[in-house]
Design an enzyme around this catalytic site. Structure first.
Site, PDB file in Angstrom:
ATOM      1  CD  GLU A 119      -8.043  12.851 -10.878  1.00  0.00           C
ATOM      2  OE1 GLU A 119      -7.093  12.428 -10.197  1.00  0.00           O
ATOM      3  OE2 GLU A 119      -8.126  14.036 -11.257  1.00  0.00           O
ATOM      4  CE1 TYR A 152      -5.833  14.001  -5.667  1.00  0.00           C
ATOM      5  CE2 TYR A 152      -5.880  11.998  -7.020  1.00  0.00           C
ATOM      6  CZ  TYR A 152      -5.744  13.363  -6.904  1.00  0.00           C
ATOM      7  OH  TYR A 152      -5.540  14.127  -8.029  1.00  0.00           O
ATOM      8  CG  ASP A 159      -2.069  15.379  -4.867  1.00  0.00           C
ATOM      9  OD1 ASP A 159      -1.880  16.421  -4.197  1.00  0.00           O
ATOM     10  OD2 ASP A 159      -1.968  15.351  -6.104  1.00  0.00           O
TER      11      ASP A 159
END
Ligand code: SF4
Length: 357
Positions: free
Chosen positions: A40, A123, A141
């Site tokens: 991520e 997020y 997102d």
């Protein structure tokens, strides 16, 4: 929007995910929070295909959080080279060291605990919480904004406080029981089918039947952004000072782009300079270079960042021997050592071209 419209959305999206979503990426079935976190961080501001080799490089070099925590900064920055946004790498190292030393290597298991880590926003916290622990946290997102705004016909700008609140609430309401699969599904649909502008493949979309944007011919108009980011150009002039097989290299330390990366001597100006202009620059005049020596122009490379274009002009100046340089953040580096340092992408391209690597 109706309850039926919402139910249809979640059910059709999940059906598509299980039967037709063929997007395969190595972190998709991963359950190790360390590797999910790594993926991520790498994927922030980066397309999946571009981030893939970096994910593989980092997981191979540092298979667990203790290994990453023990890495030398220089070595990690070198692996990160070319990915941009170097603060991400800096925060990633700080977080790995914190988890390794303060949490005995165990990743936090709540949304709030994950969000409190350095370099992690809502997020990323939702993504890790759902993918690693199955917590009911919906990700929002760019892909999610696009799918939701089109399917529900929402023209509230997604980059406003109101827009962010509205899309987050909606995403949370749509979440399926299997939050990890749902989050993956909506992001994959946005990345592969409901793509930006006029490239959307509505003919292949499982949501087409009830999609407001499709029915009303608004696909290319959604989502709406309130402001355009003004892109400014900065003019960097790199003076490659060469003496006795060495090049003057300094480390960027100011709060600016490319923090912690290396570069040759830099002179920034408000417009591009030629060699005659360069020697009049105060940064050049402060150097104790012999009079009469003239820098040779080597060319220009342009790199586009999110809010900036960096136009780098390169000059070389051969000296008879090393000279004392201003500042205390650099030194003379043998050319064969350059490959061990981390440089911004533009500089790697130039130095490779000059066969210094
Ligand atoms: S029908 Fe088209 S615009 Fe609507 S969600 Fe699907 S791909 Fe996006």
């Amino acid at each position: 929007m109706t309850a039926t419209q919402k139910k249809y959305f979640t059910e059709e999206l999940m059906r598509w995910h299980h039967s037709a979503n063929t997007r395969s990426l190595p972190w998709k079935e991963e359950k190790d929070p360390y590797k999910i976190w790594l993926s991520e961080i790498i994927l922030q501001q980066t397309r999946a295909q571009q981030g893939l080799p970096y994910y593989l490089g980092f997981t191979q070099a540092y298979p667990d959080v203790h290994a990453l925590a023990a890495a030398a900064d220089e070595e990690a920055f070198r692996l990160w080279q070319g990915l941009g946004y170097y603060n991400r790498c800096k925060n990633m190292l700080a977080t790995a060291r914190y988890i390794s030393s303060q949490l005995e290597g165990r990743f936090p298991e709540t949304y709030e605990g994950i969000l409190a880590l350095k370099g992690i926003g809502p997020y990323t916290a939702s993504a890790i919480a759902s993918f690693a622990y199955g917590l009911p946290c919906a990700v929002v997102d760019g892909n999610v904004y696009r799918v939701l705004s089109r399917y529900f016909g929402i023209d509230t700008p997604f980059d406003t406080t109101e827009g962010k609140r509205r899309f987050s609430e909606l995403a949370q309401q749509l979440l399926a029981n299997d939050s990890a699969a749902y989050n993956q599904a909506i992001m994959d649909l946005g990345a592969t089918v409901c793509t930006p502008g006029a490239t959307a493949r509505c003919g292949d979309c499982p949501l087409q039947k009830k999609c407001v944007a499709f029915r009303h011919g608004m696909v290319a108009l959604l989502p709406v952004k309130s402001k355009r980011t003004e892109v400014k150009t900065r003019y960097f002039h790199y003076l490659l000072l060469l003496a006795d097989g060495q090049l003057w290299i300094q480390k960027r330390s100011a709060k600016d782009i490319w923090q912690n990366l290396h570069e040759p001597y830099l002179l920034e100006a408000t417009a591009p300079l030629d060699a005659a202009g360069l020697v009049k620059h105060p940064g050049y005049r402060s150097l104790p270079v012999p009079k009469g020596g003239s820098p040779a122009y080597e060319g220009m490379l342009r790199q586009r960042l999110s809010h900036r274009v960096i136009e780098s002009h390169f000059f070389t100046l051969h000296l008879r021997g090393t000279i004392p340089m201003p500042g205390d953040n650099g030194n003379w580096q043998p050319l064969e050592q350059l490959k061990n340092l981390a440089f911004p992408k533009t500089l790697v391209s130039f130095l490779e071209k000059k066969l210094y690597f």
